[in-house]
Design an enzyme around this catalytic site. Structure first.
Site, PDB file in Angstrom:
ATOM      1  N   LYS A  73       0.857  -1.182   0.000  1.00  0.00           N
ATOM      2  CA  LYS A  73       0.000   0.000   0.000  1.00  0.00           C
ATOM      3  C   LYS A  73       0.892   1.231   0.000  1.00  0.00           C
ATOM      4  O   LYS A  73       1.924   1.254   0.691  1.00  0.00           O
ATOM      5  CB  LYS A  73      -0.887  -0.035   1.252  1.00  0.00           C
ATOM      6  CG  LYS A  73      -1.890   1.105   1.354  1.00  0.00           C
ATOM      7  CD  LYS A  73      -2.768   0.951   2.593  1.00  0.00           C
ATOM      8  CE  LYS A  73      -3.826   2.031   2.707  1.00  0.00           C
ATOM      9  NZ  LYS A  73      -4.695   1.844   3.891  1.00  0.00           N
ATOM     10  N   SER A 102      -9.650   2.001   2.969  1.00  0.00           N
ATOM     11  CA  SER A 102      -8.751   2.733   2.105  1.00  0.00           C
ATOM     12  C   SER A 102      -7.732   1.858   1.370  1.00  0.00           C
ATOM     13  O   SER A 102      -7.107   2.322   0.423  1.00  0.00           O
ATOM     14  CB  SER A 102      -7.978   3.767   2.938  1.00  0.00           C
ATOM     15  OG  SER A 102      -7.166   3.126   3.901  1.00  0.00           O
ATOM     16  N   SER A 120      -9.887  -0.371   7.176  1.00  0.00           N
ATOM     17  CA  SER A 120      -9.340  -0.296   5.816  1.00  0.00           C
ATOM     18  C   SER A 120      -8.687  -1.558   5.267  1.00  0.00           C
ATOM     19  O   SER A 120      -8.302  -1.578   4.101  1.00  0.00           O
ATOM     20  CB  SER A 120      -8.334   0.842   5.731  1.00  0.00           C
ATOM     21  OG  SER A 120      -9.032   2.048   5.603  1.00  0.00           O
TER      22      SER A 120
HETATM   23  N1  GLN Z   1     -13.153   4.309   6.509  1.00  0.00           N
HETATM   24  C1  GLN Z   1     -12.442   4.728   7.662  1.00  0.00           C
HETATM   25  C2  GLN Z   1     -12.007   6.171   7.499  1.00  0.00           C
HETATM   26  O1  GLN Z   1     -12.325   6.735   6.517  1.00  0.00           O
HETATM   27  C3  GLN Z   1     -11.279   3.836   7.940  1.00  0.00           C
HETATM   28  C4  GLN Z   1     -10.055   4.179   7.187  1.00  0.00           C
HETATM   29  C5  GLN Z   1      -8.888   3.327   7.580  1.00  0.00           C
HETATM   30  O2  GLN Z   1      -9.039   2.301   8.234  1.00  0.00           O
HETATM   31  N2  GLN Z   1      -7.714   3.767   7.183  1.00  0.00           N
HETATM   32  O3  GLN Z   1     -11.373   6.719   8.333  1.00  0.00           O
END
Ligand code: GLN
Length: 509
Positions: free
Chosen positions: A79, A154, A178
């Protein structure tokens, strides 16, 4: 053989490499070709094929000497939130458009030492903020099951790449879901370990008390292989857990004394929180999950009714704490020390303002504003402090549950993957969809999503059946038990082997 190489997971590929049925150079070139042929999926932000092939040659040499661990020569990708020396790192943001790190993140370095080949850097939401990957400053990622849908976020690039068989596994990070949510949306297996198991050194910070690295792969076994290599204490991360290195692969076979061949999960108690099955849960998501839970029962596990009464509160709590930490972490991007600097400005303040206005996208700015607001003098007690208190209560609720059960199961997400663009104008809709992943994140507990069937998720216009993920959570540092249960389920079912149409059957590339 080459035509089918991409169908092999990490464990199978590692065996084929050690048996010299295939070389790392062969598999690396095959996957690089596949990545090029699938550019439309938008998974990759940067790659250096020459460097990947060089690593592959080194891996082949290592295998030739007989010194080959299970990951030597296995191609993966990271990532783009993990810093890398050999490849650019942008965290999905214009702010870091030209950034080059002078060092590798610990997770990257450990996987390289274990012999993996780096295919490139994977697309993600800007600074890992998002649930659909649509917050990437660079390009959209498409869900390989239906290219009109989001891959989740994400870690959307990681999930889509693994689902499309462009690589056997990828790294991801999970701050509030994410890894688990994109794994669920793309029909693959993802694990977020206990907070502190993987070093955060070199992982660009979003919300430091929540951020945790993990794996997206096709099976629990493959997750175990990567997690064993990338986890463990790191003196360079002050929140790294001081525990001896763990062999998660050994944990896959660690059954209880009462287990039998037909019932490997005999004695395991799986808690099913009623709050994770609300009336609003899409009918076919629920039926897929219930059928999977019945499979766990067939394997010997016992289902126990439990309650996590503050599940709904996880949303406001997370969306105060995460932005608060983000606003602090992102203050370092000031146009001086890192990243983008505006061309036109009058004075120092003007330079900060212009650089940050130009460098950050809308969602990141929204969170910086919320974060600075809730941390400000007059509001700290009313918002941030209250959220911290509730966070503790949410963690306590889990401990009460773990008095009655060993694992907790529920959906990873309330729906299947939605259509591209469907929520991009509605941040709150995205926040609400995180309801089932946020509680474990706030508590710092490990969680997984495993493929558990298909459904249309009650979403408008859903004609294609999309993957549904079952979330499993465990108590602190109980990743072994989590992986063991997921592995037993995957030995008995084939959801995790399903691939998007045309992908699994060794299509031409
Ligand atoms: N969807 C969550 C956010 O927008 C989680 C994102 C994540 O785990 N990096 O913060």
């Amino acid at each position: 053989m080459t035509a089918h190489l991409h169908t092999l997971g990490v464990a199978a590929l590692g065996r084929a490499l050690r048996d010299k049925a295939v070389s790392s150079v062969e598999v690396t070139s095959h996957l690089l070709d596949r990545l090029a042929a699938h550019e439309r999926l938008g998974v990759m932000l940067a790659s250096d094929p020459e460097h990947a092939l060089m690593q592959a040659r080194a891996a082949d040499a290592r295998i030739a000497t007989g010194d080959a661990g299970p990951l030597v020569g296995v191609p993966i990708a990271h990532k783009d939130i993990f810093v890398t020396r050999e490849l650019p790192t942008t965290a999905g943001s214009r702010m870091l458009a030209d950034y080059r790190s002078p060092f590798d993140a610990t997770v990257v370095a450990r996987l390289a030492e274990a012999g993996t080949v780096t295919l490139g850097k994977l697309n993600c939401d800007e600074f890992a903020m998002g649930s659909s990957n649509e917050n990437s400053a660079w390009k959209v990622v498409k869900n390989p099951w239906d290219e009109g849908r989001v891959p989740g976020g994400s870690s959307g690039g990681s999930a889509a790449a693994v689902a499309a068989r462009l690589m056997p596994a990828a790294t991801g990070t999970d701050t509030g879901g994410s890894i688990r949510q994109p794994a669920s949306f793309c029909g693959i297996t993802g694990i977020k370990p206990t907070y502190g198991v993987c070093s955060r050194y070199g992982m660009i910070a979003f919300a430091s008390s929540l951020d945790q690295a993990g794996v997206l792969a096709r099976s629990a076994e493959d997750c175990a292989l990567l997690l064993s290599a990338m986890s463990g204490f790191d003196a360079r991360d002050s929140t790294s857990a001081e525990r001896p290195a763990q062999d998660y692969v050994a944990a896959l076979g660690r059954t209880r004394p009462e287990a039998t061949a037909g019932q490997p999960l005999q004695g395991l108690r799986i808690g099913v929180p009623k709050e994770f099955f609300p009336d609003a849960l899409a009918g076919d998501v629920e039926s897929a999950l219930r059928a999977s839970l019945a499979e766990f029962e067939r394997l010997g596990a016992r289902l126990v009714d439990v309650s996590l009464p503050r599940t709904e509160l996880a949303i406001p709590v997370y969306y105060l704490i995460a932005p608060a930490e983000a606003s602090s972490n992102l203050s370092r991007f000031d146009g001086v020390r890192y990243g983008h600097r505006a061309e036109h400005y009058a004075d120092l303040q003007g330079m900060y303002k212009a650089s940050r206005s130009e460098g950050f996208g809308a969602e990141v700015k929204r969170r910086i504003m919320i974060g600075t607001y809730v941390l400000s003098h007059g509001y700290y007690d009313a918002y941030y402090l209250q959220a911290q208190k509730l966070r503790r209560m949410i963690a306590d609720d889990f401990q009460a549950c773990f008095g009655q059960c060993d694992l907790i199961a529920g959906p990873a997400a309330p729906t299947v993957a939605w259509k591209l663009g469907a929520t991009s104008e509605d941040p709150v809709a995205n926040y609400l969809a995180d309801i089932f992943t946020l509680p474990a994140s706030l508590a710092g507990l490990p969680g997984m999503s495993i493929p558990a069937g298909f459904g249309s998720g009650g979403l408008p216009g859903a004609t294609t059946a999309m993957p549904v993920g079952l979330q499993l959570m465990a108590n602190y540092f109980d990743e072994g038990r989590l992986l063991h249960a997921a592995h037993a389920f995957q030995q008995a079912t084939d959801w995790h082997t399903r691939a998007p149409a045309g992908v699994a059957k060794g299509e031409a590339r």
